[in-house]
Enzyme design. Structure first.
Site, PDB file in Angstrom:
ATOM      1  N   HIS A 204     -29.515  40.022   1.578  1.00 54.35           N
ATOM      2  CA  HIS A 204     -28.397  39.321   1.351  1.00 54.35           C
ATOM      3  C   HIS A 204     -27.438  39.918   0.005  1.00 54.35           C
ATOM      4  O   HIS A 204     -26.297  39.936   0.078  1.00 54.35           O
ATOM      5  CB  HIS A 204     -28.733  37.910   1.055  1.00 54.35           C
ATOM      6  CG  HIS A 204     -27.474  36.914   0.334  1.00 54.35           C
ATOM      7  ND1 HIS A 204     -26.813  36.248   1.313  1.00 54.35           N
ATOM      8  CD2 HIS A 204     -27.491  36.372  -0.783  1.00 54.35           C
ATOM      9  CE1 HIS A 204     -25.948  35.468   0.710  1.00 54.35           C
ATOM     10  NE2 HIS A 204     -26.325  35.616  -0.421  1.00 54.35           N
ATOM     11  N   PHE A 205     -28.192  40.261  -0.965  1.00 53.16           N
ATOM     12  CA  PHE A 205     -27.561  41.169  -2.247  1.00 53.16           C
ATOM     13  C   PHE A 205     -27.557  42.224  -1.701  1.00 53.16           C
ATOM     14  O   PHE A 205     -28.482  43.103  -2.458  1.00 53.16           O
ATOM     15  CB  PHE A 205     -28.258  40.660  -3.381  1.00 53.16           C
ATOM     16  CG  PHE A 205     -27.931  39.382  -3.823  1.00 53.16           C
ATOM     17  CD1 PHE A 205     -26.634  39.001  -4.886  1.00 53.16           C
ATOM     18  CD2 PHE A 205     -28.719  38.235  -3.612  1.00 53.16           C
ATOM     19  CE1 PHE A 205     -26.683  37.987  -5.507  1.00 53.16           C
ATOM     20  CE2 PHE A 205     -28.239  37.220  -4.219  1.00 53.16           C
ATOM     21  CZ  PHE A 205     -27.144  36.655  -4.872  1.00 53.16           C
TER      22      PHE A 205
END
Length: 309
Positions: free
Chosen positions: A286-287
């Protein structure tokens, strides 16, 4: 044969690799008062250069761009604000500030107006997506280019957890356990580490700091309101898609394909409404900047140079 654009981007990055300036020498830190709210923001690069506005995700802040900014600041002017209720911006109680995505977008829009940002490329990540789309729909003339990183605008991009969160949207009072899980330490860690093949590259300070932020007085109320309001973003997907089809902004999608929250299909879907969009699915979560910061910077430089930006 390499194109001049790719050669130019490679030269920029090569120079940065051999003599990159540190964050402390490229980034400055400021505040702006916007409708009575103190907005903290990071800034780097020459103000005479083309501007990139970086809009962060949950539960982070503009801090998530710390390692990306120096790689872009030799060519671009970077502005990265903390949204109200996040990072070092004011976190007024909900009685004094209504925490909806509409309101965060309005405040961020006025912040950009106050700084005189009339044309820019937008980098949207996670919560920065719905905030950025609202701003772009209100001011399409401001958009020079669009860079998407796990900022979802399609139902097929919603991972399995969103069917659980939908229960919270249906009956917020009856499902406080869903919100508790959403703001837990385990969830803060998993947003970074789920889907990575290199957990050793992830600094645990990142999620412990984010959890400390979520544990501040007043944060439960703020974040509960925003999670509940997230349903308005899903309802807005058709309008955002229609805007993309109509405007077809130059678009680069650099998506962490192992993200369980916003899955790879959400990144690929942009091609449906912007056929010329450049889409890269990175082996990250996600990051994605946690693991693919330099690759993201390279793709951005190449893309923006091709746009003449």
């Amino acid at each position: 044969m390499k194109t001049p654009v790719i050669v130019a981007a490679a030269a920029l990055l090569a120079g940065q690799a051999t003599g990159a300036e540190s964050i402390s020498s490229t980034t400055t830190y400021h505040r702006a008062s916007v409708d009575g709210v103190s907005i903290f923001y990071r800034e780097a690069g020459s103000r005479d250069a083309p501007t990139i506005v970086l809009l962060h995700g949950f539960p982070s802040s503009s801090r998530e761009f710390d390692t990306l900014i120096p790689l872009l600041a030799t060519r671009y002017h970077l502005i990265a604000p903390d949204f109200p209720g996040f990072g070092h911006s004011d976190a007024l109680p909900p009685a004094a500030y209504t925490y909806t995505f509409d309101h965060l977008a309005e405040t961020t829009d006025r912040f950009l107006m106050q700084l005189g940002v009339n044309k820019c490329a937008f980098f949207l990540h996670d919560y920065g997506g719905p905030i950025g789309f609202r701003i772009m729909l209100a001011h399409p003339e401001r958009v020079a280019a669009l860079i998407i990183q796990n900022a979802n605008a399609y139902t097929e991009g919603l991972g399995a957890k969103w069917s659980v969160i939908a229960n919270y949207w249906s009956d917020r009072a009856a499902h406080s356990e869903i919100f508790d899980a959403f703001v837990s330490l385990a969830a803060a860690e998993q947003r970074h580490t789920l889907g990575t093949s290199h957990p050793e590259r992830y600094n645990p300070d990142t999620w412990t700091d984010e959890f400390a932020f979520l544990s501040r007085p007043g944060q439960r109320e703020i974040q509960a309101d925003l999670l509940y309001d997230y349903r308005t973003n899903v309802a807005s997907y058709p309008a955002w898609q229609a805007w993309l089809r109509d405007r077809k902004p130059p678009t680069l999608v650099v998506w962490g394909k192992n993200d369980p929250s916003f899955i790879a299909a959400g990144g690929e879907a942009y091609k449906r409404d912007v056929p010329d969009a450049e889409i890269y699915l990175l082996n990250a979560g996600h990051f994605a900047l946690d693991e693919k910061n330099d690759e993201t910077a390279t793709l951005m430089l190449q893309f923006l140079l091709r746009q003449g930006f």
